[in-house]
Design a protein around this motif. Sequence first.
Motif, PDB file in Angstrom:
ATOM      1  N   CYS A 148       0.862  -1.338   0.327  1.00 37.86           N
ATOM      2  CA  CYS A 148      -0.004   0.068  -0.041  1.00 37.86           C
ATOM      3  C   CYS A 148       0.895   1.075  -0.128  1.00 37.86           C
ATOM      4  CB  CYS A 148      -0.713  -0.418   1.711  1.00 37.86           C
ATOM      5  SG  CYS A 148      -1.919   1.664   1.251  1.00 37.86           S
ATOM      6  N   GLN A 149       1.359   2.033  -1.254  1.00 36.81           N
ATOM      7  CA  GLN A 149       1.602   3.644  -1.180  1.00 36.81           C
ATOM      8  C   GLN A 149       1.362   4.449  -0.461  1.00 36.81           C
ATOM      9  OE1 GLN A 149       2.832   3.969  -5.277  1.00 36.81           O
ATOM     10  NE2 GLN A 149       4.069   5.638  -4.701  1.00 36.81           N
ATOM     11  N   ASN A 150       1.824   5.407   0.440  1.00 35.68           N
ATOM     12  CA  ASN A 150       1.249   5.803   0.474  1.00 35.68           C
ATOM     13  C   ASN A 150       0.349   7.029  -0.501  1.00 35.68           C
ATOM     14  OD1 ASN A 150       2.192   5.514   3.134  1.00 35.68           O
ATOM     15  ND2 ASN A 150       3.367   7.365   3.213  1.00 35.68           N
ATOM     16  N   VAL A 151      -0.349   7.857   0.146  1.00 35.21           N
ATOM     17  CA  VAL A 151      -1.275   8.741  -1.257  1.00 35.21           C
ATOM     18  C   VAL A 151      -0.646   9.672  -1.384  1.00 35.21           C
ATOM     19  CG1 VAL A 151      -3.030  10.077  -1.263  1.00 35.21           C
ATOM     20  CG2 VAL A 151      -4.011   8.326   0.327  1.00 35.21           C
ATOM     21  N   SER A 204       2.646   9.526  -2.097  1.00 33.10           N
ATOM     22  CA  SER A 204       3.716   9.790  -2.401  1.00 33.10           C
ATOM     23  C   SER A 204       3.667   9.568  -3.837  1.00 33.10           C
ATOM     24  CB  SER A 204       4.073   7.988  -1.903  1.00 33.10           C
ATOM     25  OG  SER A 204       5.058   7.235  -3.169  1.00 33.10           O
ATOM     26  N   HIS A 207       7.682   6.009   1.713  1.00 32.26           N
ATOM     27  CA  HIS A 207       6.720   5.106   0.172  1.00 32.26           C
ATOM     28  C   HIS A 207       5.465   4.947   0.987  1.00 32.26           C
ATOM     29  CE1 HIS A 207       8.315   9.167  -1.998  1.00 32.26           C
ATOM     30  NE2 HIS A 207      10.004   8.119  -1.304  1.00 32.26           N
ATOM     31  N   TYR A 256      -0.294  -1.123  -4.736  1.00 29.10           N
ATOM     32  CA  TYR A 256      -1.628  -0.239  -4.804  1.00 29.10           C
ATOM     33  C   TYR A 256      -2.058   1.400  -3.961  1.00 29.10           C
ATOM     34  CZ  TYR A 256      -2.833  -1.825  -0.797  1.00 29.10           C
ATOM     35  OH  TYR A 256      -2.956  -2.283   0.827  1.00 29.10           O
ATOM     36  N   ARG A 257      -2.855   2.321  -4.321  1.00 25.35           N
ATOM     37  CA  ARG A 257      -3.260   3.524  -3.326  1.00 25.35           C
ATOM     38  C   ARG A 257      -4.367   3.489  -3.099  1.00 25.35           C
ATOM     39  NH1 ARG A 257       1.029   8.301  -5.487  1.00 25.35           N
ATOM     40  NH2 ARG A 257       1.798   7.528  -6.415  1.00 25.35           N
TER      41      ARG A 257
END
Length: 408
Positions: free
Chosen positions: A10-13, A15, A55, A84-85
């Motif tokens: 899960c990528q930070n929004v 990033s 990130h 994903y975000r």
Amino acid sequence: MLNLLHVEVCQNVGSLLTEFDIKKLVQTEFDSLEEIILNKPLLSENFSTDALKTHVQSIYCSCEQEQGIHVKLLKETIIKIYVYRLNQEDIAIETIHKDGEEISAAAHWMLPSDKFFGLWENLFYDPGVKEKLVNFVETAMVYSERQVNPHIISWNKVILLHGPPGTGKTSLCKALAQKITIRLGHKFTRGELIEINSHSLFSKWFSESGKLVMNIFNEIKILLQDPKALIFILIDEIESLAHARKACTTGSEPSDSIRVVNALLTQLDNIKQFPNVLILTTSNLTEVIDVAFVDRADIKLYISLPNEQAIYSIYSNCVEELMRTNFIRPEKIHDMEYLKRLNYEENSESKNSLTLYQLSCKSINMSGRTLKKIPFLAHALYNQARECSLHEFLMAMNFAIQWQTENS
Ligand code: ADP
């Protein structure tokens, strides 16, 4: 032997890194890890590099064969990374207004949604249940993509989860939609989940229902035009359709009700043809449901009340949450694998975990919904929400289980 590891990142929004860069960071992190923890998210505070902490919000690893929690990565292990975000949009609700009452008829989420973050890993079933569902859906989507002729090989994209109320069927459908959106992120840019509340739609008879069904499906058809969108339709309590039909045939309901049910069935049949749709249904009836639509479900999975192992996981999870929030002083709770290895023998290390296991056995026949209330009851009734040791809290839980059994 670990052949294939699924890694959901899960990528930070905020990033700005590309998917490729994130994958590289994760791969480097994995190179330095001795073993992997399965089915439990690894959160950013546990990452070893600052870049990853900046990130990435969480990493969740799972695989099909392994039942244990800790696994060693082998050279041959194939690692599939999905980045994903989370979508932070609020849920949109379709409502019916009648006689001053407002009834929710459908809800709409963009996936992957922050509202369902962590839902999947906090649902506990017999080993293999959740994996089977994911495999089923992934296979159905591949068949759909390759246009396998359904007249030759019978398959379609309808799932029915049935079983006693409160066993997590609706939650599992939502979590599954989220998971599939993440896993198929290379084919679809987003998922959308539309939950049709058939109970409220058919429990009372409104002339508005027919119009509403048409409106909902017109909207769904527009969404389906975008081949990059993966659309999930969730119909909860599908048995209310069967009840509605029955009530019509016995003449106790007005005739437009049957038209609404039929309209819904026809619409579902129509949209099933689209390659980017999946229909998820639930029913609280434990016996076979006699409704035309249900016959078309390819996978009918019975979701039972949790066994003692699943209960143990639910309770451990609750207790760990109360440790995190400083209600219970931190102490180690072992997993079931550890207790099995010890042959359930008591020592100073295993004492509390064994008590928790005994409480789990005492809670057989309770639904997941009830089990998740037990820690709260323990606090409210026997502990006045004060900080305590794990041992004290388990005693309070014991009383709460007794109280729940006597009052249900
Ligand atoms: P159903 O649709 O079967 O009536 P829900 O999905 O509405 O059940 O679940 C009710 C609550 O109980 C949810 O908070 C859900 O997370 C919890 N729950 C039910 N079964 C389980 C389970 N096996 N593991 C964890 N939580 C569960």
